[in-house]
Design an enzyme around this catalytic site. Structure first.
Site, PDB file in Angstrom:
ATOM      1  N   LYS A 105      43.272  36.524  38.367  1.00 42.87           N
ATOM      2  CA  LYS A 105      43.874  35.151  37.864  1.00 42.87           C
ATOM      3  C   LYS A 105      44.903  35.068  37.119  1.00 42.87           C
ATOM      4  O   LYS A 105      46.346  34.610  37.277  1.00 42.87           O
ATOM      5  CB  LYS A 105      42.739  34.248  37.262  1.00 42.87           C
ATOM      6  CG  LYS A 105      41.530  34.033  38.557  1.00 42.87           C
ATOM      7  CD  LYS A 105      40.553  32.879  37.997  1.00 42.87           C
ATOM      8  CE  LYS A 105      39.678  33.465  36.863  1.00 42.87           C
ATOM      9  NZ  LYS A 105      39.010  34.625  36.967  1.00 42.87           N
ATOM     10  N   THR A 106      44.851  35.735  35.968  1.00 43.03           N
ATOM     11  CA  THR A 106      46.071  35.839  35.247  1.00 43.03           C
ATOM     12  C   THR A 106      47.038  36.872  35.466  1.00 43.03           C
ATOM     13  O   THR A 106      48.100  36.481  35.396  1.00 43.03           O
ATOM     14  CB  THR A 106      45.453  36.639  33.633  1.00 43.03           C
ATOM     15  OG1 THR A 106      44.258  35.575  33.244  1.00 43.03           O
ATOM     16  CG2 THR A 106      46.652  36.391  32.458  1.00 43.03           C
ATOM     17  N   ASP A 117      44.949  28.536  31.564  1.00 46.12           N
ATOM     18  CA  ASP A 117      43.821  29.176  31.667  1.00 46.12           C
ATOM     19  C   ASP A 117      42.541  28.255  31.494  1.00 46.12           C
ATOM     20  O   ASP A 117      42.918  27.284  30.739  1.00 46.12           O
ATOM     21  CB  ASP A 117      43.690  30.387  30.932  1.00 46.12           C
ATOM     22  CG  ASP A 117      42.827  31.391  31.313  1.00 46.12           C
ATOM     23  OD1 ASP A 117      42.253  31.199  32.399  1.00 46.12           O
ATOM     24  OD2 ASP A 117      42.600  32.427  30.918  1.00 46.12           O
ATOM     25  N   THR A 154      36.952  29.574  36.061  1.00 46.03           N
ATOM     26  CA  THR A 154      35.802  30.408  36.780  1.00 46.03           C
ATOM     27  C   THR A 154      34.796  29.524  37.132  1.00 46.03           C
ATOM     28  O   THR A 154      33.717  29.941  37.787  1.00 46.03           O
ATOM     29  CB  THR A 154      35.162  31.263  35.620  1.00 46.03           C
ATOM     30  OG1 THR A 154      35.187  30.427  34.314  1.00 46.03           O
ATOM     31  CG2 THR A 154      35.987  32.593  35.133  1.00 46.03           C
ATOM     32  N   ARG A 182      39.265  44.557  36.437  1.00 41.06           N
ATOM     33  CA  ARG A 182      39.438  44.755  35.077  1.00 41.06           C
ATOM     34  C   ARG A 182      38.145  45.879  34.625  1.00 41.06           C
ATOM     35  O   ARG A 182      38.230  46.523  33.754  1.00 41.06           O
ATOM     36  CB  ARG A 182      38.700  43.375  34.248  1.00 41.06           C
ATOM     37  CG  ARG A 182      38.919  43.479  32.786  1.00 41.06           C
ATOM     38  CD  ARG A 182      38.524  42.581  32.095  1.00 41.06           C
ATOM     39  NE  ARG A 182      39.594  41.239  32.298  1.00 41.06           N
ATOM     40  CZ  ARG A 182      39.713  40.187  32.072  1.00 41.06           C
ATOM     41  NH1 ARG A 182      38.220  39.595  31.975  1.00 41.06           N
ATOM     42  NH2 ARG A 182      40.602  39.320  32.403  1.00 41.06           N
TER      43      ARG A 182
HETATM   44  P1  ADP Z   1      41.169  37.182  35.265  1.00 47.45           P
HETATM   45  O1  ADP Z   1      42.429  36.354  34.631  1.00 47.45           O
HETATM   46  O2  ADP Z   1      40.633  36.789  36.618  1.00 47.45           O
HETATM   47  O3  ADP Z   1      40.017  37.289  34.353  1.00 47.45           O
HETATM   48  P2  ADP Z   1      42.988  39.602  34.967  1.00 47.45           P
HETATM   49  O4  ADP Z   1      44.163  38.928  35.907  1.00 47.45           O
HETATM   50  O5  ADP Z   1      43.138  39.256  33.572  1.00 47.45           O
HETATM   51  O6  ADP Z   1      41.754  38.637  35.547  1.00 47.45           O
HETATM   52  O7  ADP Z   1      42.866  40.961  35.494  1.00 47.45           O
HETATM   53  C1  ADP Z   1      42.095  42.068  34.803  1.00 47.45           C
HETATM   54  C2  ADP Z   1      42.862  43.276  34.742  1.00 47.45           C
HETATM   55  O8  ADP Z   1      42.546  43.818  36.145  1.00 47.45           O
HETATM   56  C3  ADP Z   1      44.498  43.166  34.952  1.00 47.45           C
HETATM   57  O9  ADP Z   1      44.696  43.656  33.679  1.00 47.45           O
HETATM   58  C4  ADP Z   1      44.931  44.218  36.090  1.00 47.45           C
HETATM   59  O10 ADP Z   1      45.100  45.365  35.311  1.00 47.45           O
HETATM   60  C5  ADP Z   1      43.759  44.399  36.599  1.00 47.45           C
HETATM   61  N1  ADP Z   1      43.859  43.851  38.092  1.00 47.45           N
HETATM   62  C6  ADP Z   1      43.450  42.518  38.464  1.00 47.45           C
HETATM   63  N2  ADP Z   1      43.898  42.183  39.676  1.00 47.45           N
HETATM   64  C7  ADP Z   1      44.316  43.190  40.254  1.00 47.45           C
HETATM   65  C8  ADP Z   1      45.099  43.575  41.531  1.00 47.45           C
HETATM   66  N3  ADP Z   1      44.801  42.752  42.576  1.00 47.45           N
HETATM   67  N4  ADP Z   1      45.784  44.682  41.703  1.00 47.45           N
HETATM   68  C9  ADP Z   1      45.826  45.765  40.432  1.00 47.45           C
HETATM   69  N5  ADP Z   1      45.236  45.454  39.387  1.00 47.45           N
HETATM   70  C10 ADP Z   1      44.658  44.130  39.143  1.00 47.45           C
END
Ligand code: ADP
Length: 356
Positions: free
Chosen positions: A82-83, A127, A176, A235
Site C-alpha cells: 500500500k505504501t 495511512d 488494513t 515485506r
Molecule cells: P504496506 O504499506 O501495505 O504495509 P509496503 O508498501 O510498506 O506495505 O511494502 C513493504 C515492502 O515490500 C516494501 O518496502 C517493498 O520493498 C516490498 N513490496 C511491496 N509491494 C511490492 C511489489 N508489488 N513489488 C516489489 N516489492 C514490493
C-alpha cells in the site's frame, strides 16, 4: 452451549515460544535498507497486475487531461504494497508527496496544514485512514469533493465560518481494515483497490531482484524456497532474504544455497508453509484451548495475550487464505488442514463445529 476447556490456557501454552516476527521494530539503518528495496516506479512493482493496469489507465488519463488523479484507496493486510503504491504514484506523476497518519489526527486542525500545503496535482497519503476520528473525516468530505474547507474561527457568538478554496490534489488512503471505513468516506474514493497476497512466482521474483540490489548471490531454488515461506507478503520476503543473507555470511561464504536457506528459515521458526511462531501459537490456541472452535476473536486474543487488532490484521488474513481457519457468526473455526498441519487429532468436522 458453553464449551469445556480441555486444559488450562497456561498449561497448554507453556511450551510455546514467545511470538516474534522478523519484521518487528526496524531501527534507522534497517529502515534505510527497507527503503532501498522499495520499488520506485510502477514498472518495478511486481505482481498485482490488475491493480497496476488500472492505475496506469488512471495515470495516463489524468496526464492527458492535465488534471489531478482521482482519490485512491488501498486496502489489504500489512506488507502487501500500500505504501509502495502511494510512493510510486506521485513519482509517476512527477509531483510531490505528503505523508500523514490517521491515528495522529485528533481534530480538523491537525489535518488542515496538509490540506493548505498541498500543491496543485500533488498527493497526500493518509495511512491508517480508518483511524481518522469522525470530526476529521467529515471535515475532509468537501475537500475530496470540490477542494473546499469550511473553517470555523472564534467560538460562541463570535464564531464564523470561512470558506477556503484549495488547490486540486489527490488523496491516497491506505487501510488494513476497509470494513471499518464509513460508506461516505469509501465512496469518495474514485478508485478502490484491494491488495491480495502474492503468489510464489511473484515473491520469488521480488527476492531475485532484491538479492541483486543487496549484491548477494542466490540460486533459483533458494529464491523460490524463501518465496514459498514468505506468507504471501513482500515485506516478509525482504526480511527473510536479509536474514538468510546474514546467516550465509556468518556460517558460509555469503552466497545463498538451498541448504543454507532452509537452515536459516528453520532457525527463525518459519515452517514449510510459511507459518511462523505467531501463526502456530494461534492454531494451537484455537485447537488445544478451544477444541477447534468456534471461538470468539476476543477470547483467542486474551488467551494468547496479544491485541485483537494484531490477530485481525496480521495473523488471521493469511490463515484464512491458507484455509486453515474459517470465520463464522459464532467465532473462528479450525479446519481439517489446520489439525493436519499441527499434527493434532480432530474429532469433529467443520460443519459439525458450526452447530455449536
Ligand atoms: P504496506 O504499506 O501495505 O504495509 P509496503 O508498501 O510498506 O506495505 O511494502 C513493504 C515492502 O515490500 C516494501 O518496502 C517493498 O520493498 C516490498 N513490496 C511491496 N509491494 C511490492 C511489489 N508489488 N513489488 C516489489 N516489492 C514490493
Amino acid at each position: 452451549m458453553a464449551r469445556e476447556r480441555i486444559v488450562s490456557a497456561d498449561d497448554a501454552l507453556d511450551d510455546l515460544p514467545e511470538p516474534e516476527r522478523v519484521w518487528d521494530e526496524l531501527d534507522n539503518h534497517e529502515q534505510a535498507l527497507h527503503e532501498k528495496l522499495r520499488p520506485s516506479r510502477l514498472e518495478d512493482v511486481i505482481g498485482q497486475r490488475e491493480v497496476v493496469e488500472r492505475l496506469m489507465i488512471a495515470l495516463d488519463a489524468a496526464r492527458k487531461r492535465s488534471e489531478p488523479l482521482g482519490h485512491i484507496l488501498f486496502d489489504g493486510p500489512p506488507g502487501l504494497g500500500k505504501t509502495t503504491f502511494a510512493n510510486v504514484i506521485p513519482k509517476e506523476m512527477g509531483t510531490s508527496l505528503q505523508i500523514a497518519n490517521g491515528s495522529a489526527m485528533t481534530a480538523p486542525k491537525d489535518i488542515l496544514p496538509y490540506l493548505t500545503n498541498a500543491s496543485e496535482g500533488s498527493v497526500l497519503f493518509i495511512d491508517e485512514i480508518h483511524r481518522l476520528p469522525m470530526a476529521v473525516e467529515e471535515f475532509i468530505y468537501p475537500v475530496m469533493e470540490d477542494f473546499r474547507v469550511d473553517v470555523t474561527l472564534g467560538d460562541g457568538l463570535n464564531a464564523r465560518t470561512i470558506n477556503m478554496q484549495l488547490r486540486p490534489f489527490t488523496i491516497i488512503g491506505a487501510t488494513t481494515r476497509s470494513g471499518m471505513l464509513s460508506g461516505p468516506l469509501r465512496n469518495r474514493f474514485q478508485l478502490r483497490e484491494h491488495l491480495e497476497f502474492y503468489n510464489v512466482e511473484d515473491l520469488t521474483e521480488i527476492i531475485r531482484r532484491n538479492a541483486s540490489k543487496l549484491k548477494v548471490g542466490i540460486d533459483d531454488l533458494s529464491a523460490e524456497e524463501i518465496g514459498r515461506r514468505s506468507r504471501g507478503t513482500p515485506r516478509l520476503a525482504n526480511n527473510l532474504l536479509r536474514w538468510v543473507r546474514d546467516y550465509a555470511t556468518s556460517r558460509a561464504d555469503g552466497s545463498i544455497n538451498l541448504e543454507l536457506a532452509r537452515a536459516a528459515l528453520e532457525m527463525q521458526g518459519v515452517d514449510e508453509q510459511g507459518l511462523d511462531s505467531w501463526d502456530r501459537k494461534y492454531l494451537q490456541t484455537l485447537i488445544r484451548i478451544f477444541g477447534g472452535g468456534p471461538a470468539g476473536i476476543d477470547a483467542i486474543a486474551h488467551t494468547m495475550n496479544v491485541a485483537v487488532d494484531t490477530l485481525h490484521d496480521e495473523i488471521e488474513p493469511f490463515l484464512l487464505r491458507m484455509e486453515f481457519i474459517v470465520r463464522s457468526p459464532r467465532g473462528r473455526l479450525a479446519r481439517q488442514a489446520a489439525f493436519d498441519h499441527m499434527g493434532m487429532q480432530n474429532n469433529l468436522d467443520t460443519d459439525q463445529r458450526r452447530l455449536f
